[in-house]
Scaffold this active site. Structure first.
Site, PDB file in Angstrom:
ATOM      1  N   GLU A  51       0.855  -1.187   0.000  1.00 21.44           N
ATOM      2  CA  GLU A  51       0.000   0.000   0.000  1.00 21.44           C
ATOM      3  C   GLU A  51       0.886   1.231   0.000  1.00 21.44           C
ATOM      4  OE1 GLU A  51      -3.861  -1.576   2.543  1.00 21.44           O
ATOM      5  OE2 GLU A  51      -2.760   0.192   3.205  1.00 21.44           O
ATOM      6  N   ASP A  62      -5.922   9.135  10.812  1.00 25.26           N
ATOM      7  CA  ASP A  62      -4.573   8.662  11.118  1.00 25.26           C
ATOM      8  C   ASP A  62      -4.072   9.159  12.463  1.00 25.26           C
ATOM      9  OD1 ASP A  62      -3.611   7.034   8.876  1.00 25.26           O
ATOM     10  OD2 ASP A  62      -4.086   8.826   7.697  1.00 25.26           O
TER      11      ASP A  62
END
Lengths: 266, 314
Positions: A51, A62
């Site tokens: 990824e 995040d």
């Protein structure tokens, strides 16, 4: 090589019953040059998919590590176009999934993004703030231009939404293993086996054709990765790998990838 | 504008959030739809607005300013609400929804601190835990409001990421919400964020315009020729505009913070100088660069320095 990059499904077929390690790397961290090196060496150290993160100014899903790495990448001038150049230059022989938030992709143009990502050798896209069904036009623009759109499932996803997420899912389903933001955790995700079972049970296709389940969020050590690999088809490790890259350089990231790969493939 | 079933105002709005939050948004929309059709809900809210907030707020003529600008100016006095701003209209409505969802922990973002103070106050009134995220820069600019929130028993968390203002406080509040979503309701303070927030905040703020329109007819004998409101996220503006949408003779003017000038790139003119994009859960106008990165907004006014704007305004 880009044109020969195996699509995600054929890679899973090649894996057979073996589990997959899916490292995440922020493109452009700590520098574009080191990032290219990290992509190649991490991919070669036992990754089955990679990824690649496109930085966004406001990464609201995040935790501190990815906030820091994406901020650095932005300061290094990373854009969608430059990330795709990096992916092309890396010429990885494992499928690449572009992971980002929707707005940089919207600004680039969704159909153009999908076409250029495919041309650069990417196989899929994962958009953190595009839950299944939220914008069918964007979803179609990604999938009709040759990318798998990786759907996300969370512990809070109810049965009705799970159906939506699995309907038309390709590549794999990304199971967010726990509530919260990305980031390394000391404990193992709770009820992982039950969560994976629930997804498999809800999958409409016959077992042979069902979409694999990869699990991420908070998996950082080889022991955690091994436990996750017992429950799911694939294991995503992001923040821990970026911490290793930040403190130990490309060799540090490569070393952790080897250990994780050994744990996942055991 | 009426909102569609998918929570959109034309192309704007929607639910662009991490999957983890989708269930909570669906639950909130469902609970709000039930409440909206429940006369007891509105009766309870109206009683609180009257007896706790002190509504209705008056309209005040300002003859000296009127003489200066050459038009009769009246102010809708939202500053006279309990806690000193219009924000409490919304926080009371949302705290009643939180009770219907059995959520005992409340989080909020705040810019200038008015929304934080209003949230802390209603949490104290209803005995709920309250955590407010506020940019470090705004905490410095608005120290008195930090004190007021803490006095009400709220925890104020300084946000040190990014521009250390409202945008980053909202990011941090959303990160808290994805972590604690099963126990926590997020009281968004403006008509921004994912559906159903823009429409429910609008509905809770529409009391401003309902009162103002009736007061104009009653006290001045006519409708205003123009309604002017400042727009950060846009909740006070939508609150007063909504009542005048059918009055074709009334011009509705939203004013964005020009900062050092729209050409200077140091401003908060989201509608004037932004482009459509997805930010904080909805599609709307957005200050962003060519690569889709959100640009910091600038205003001397804490809270107007927000790079997004409500999707209904868009």
């Amino acid at each position: 090589m880009s044109e020969n990059a195996p699509p995600i499904a054929s890679r899973w077929r090649a894996l057979g019953t073996s589990r997959a390690l899916i490292p995440y790397l922020t493109a452009g961290f700590p520098t574009p040059r080191a990032s290219l090196e990290a992509l190649r060496r991490v991919a070669a150290a036992g990754a089955d998919f990679v990824e690649v993160g496109v930085p966004f100014s406001d990464p609201l899903a995040d935790g501190p590590t990815i906030q820091r790495t994406t901020q650095t990448a932005l300061e290094q001038g990373m854009t969608v176009a430059r990330v795709l150049e990096l992916v092309h230059a890396a010429a990885l022989d494992v499928p690449v999934i572009i992971m980002t938030y929707l707005n940089p992709v919207l600004a680039y143009g969704v159909p153009r993004f999908a076409q250029d990502a495919r041309a650069a050798g990417a196989a899929g896209a994962l958009l953190t703030d595009l839950p299944a069904g939220a914008d069918p036009e964007v979803e179609r623009a990604v999938t009709t231009n040759g990318l798998d759109l990786i759907r996300l499932v969370a512990p809070t996803t109810d049965d009705r939404r799970l159906k939506t997420a699995l309907s038309g899912a390709t590549g794999f389903v990304y199971l967010i293993s726990r509530l919260g933001v990305t980031g390394a955790r000391a404990d193992a995700p709770p009820d992982l086996e039950a969560q994976v079972k629930r997804i498999r049970a809800a999958s409409p296709a016959p077992p042979a054709a069902r979409v694999p389940v990869a699990v991420g969020f908070g998996i950082s050590t080889p022991a955690q990765a091994a436990a996750a690999a017992r429950a799911a088809d694939g294991v995503v490790v992001g923040s821990a790998l970026m911490d290793a890259l930040a403190t130990g350089g490309v060799s540090g990231a490569e070393r952790l990838t080897r250990e994780l790969a050994a744990a996942v493939h055991a | 504008m009426t909102v569609t079933e998918t929570g959109r105002f034309g192309p704007y709005g929607g639910r662009y959030v991490p999957e983890t939050l989708m269930h909570a948004l669906e639950e909130l929309a469902h609970v709000y739809d039930d409440a909206r059709n429940d006369p007891r809900f509105w009766a309870e809210l109206e009683a609180l607005l009257k007896n706790y907030v002190g509504r209705p707020t008056p309209i005040t003529a300002v003859p000296r300013l009127s003489a200066q600008v050459g038009a009769q100016v009246l102010l809708k006095r939202e500053d006279l609400n309990h806690t000193g701003a219009h924000k409490i209209n919304n926080t009371l409505g949302q705290v009643l929804l939180a009770q219907r969802m059995n959520k005992r922990r409340i989080i909020a973002e705040t810019g200038a601190g008015q929304h934080g103070v209003a949230t802390a106050t209603v949490c104290a009134r209803f005995g709920l835990e309250c955590v407010v995220y506020m940019g470090e820069e705004d905490m410095r600019r608005q120290r008195l409001n930090v004190y007021r929130m803490e006095l009400m028993g709220a925890t104020v968390v300084p946000v040190t990421s990014g521009t250390r203002t409202l945008k980053d406080a909202t990011n941090e509040a959303l990160r808290d919400w994805v972590t604690n979503v099963t126990s926590t309701h997020y009281i968004i303070g403006s008509v921004v964020g994912p559906d159903p927030f823009p429409r429910l905040v609008r509905d809770f703020q529409s009391v401003i315009g309902r009162e103002a329109r009736a007061q104009m007819l009653d006290q001045v004998g006519r409708l205003p020729s123009m309604v002017v409101a400042c727009v950060g996220g846009g909740s006070n503006a939508i609150g007063i505009f909504t009542a005048f949408l059918e009055d074709k003779s009334v011009r509705l003017v939203g004013v964005e913070a020009a900062g050092e000038g729209v050409a200077s790139h140091k401003h908060a003119a989201t509608l004037g100088a932004g482009r459509p994009g997805v930010f904080h859960g909805s599609m709307s106008y957005l200050l962003q660069d060519a690569d889709g990165q959100v640009q910091p907004a600038h205003s001397v006014s804490a809270g107007l320095d927000y790079p997004g704007v409500g999707p209904e305004h868009a």
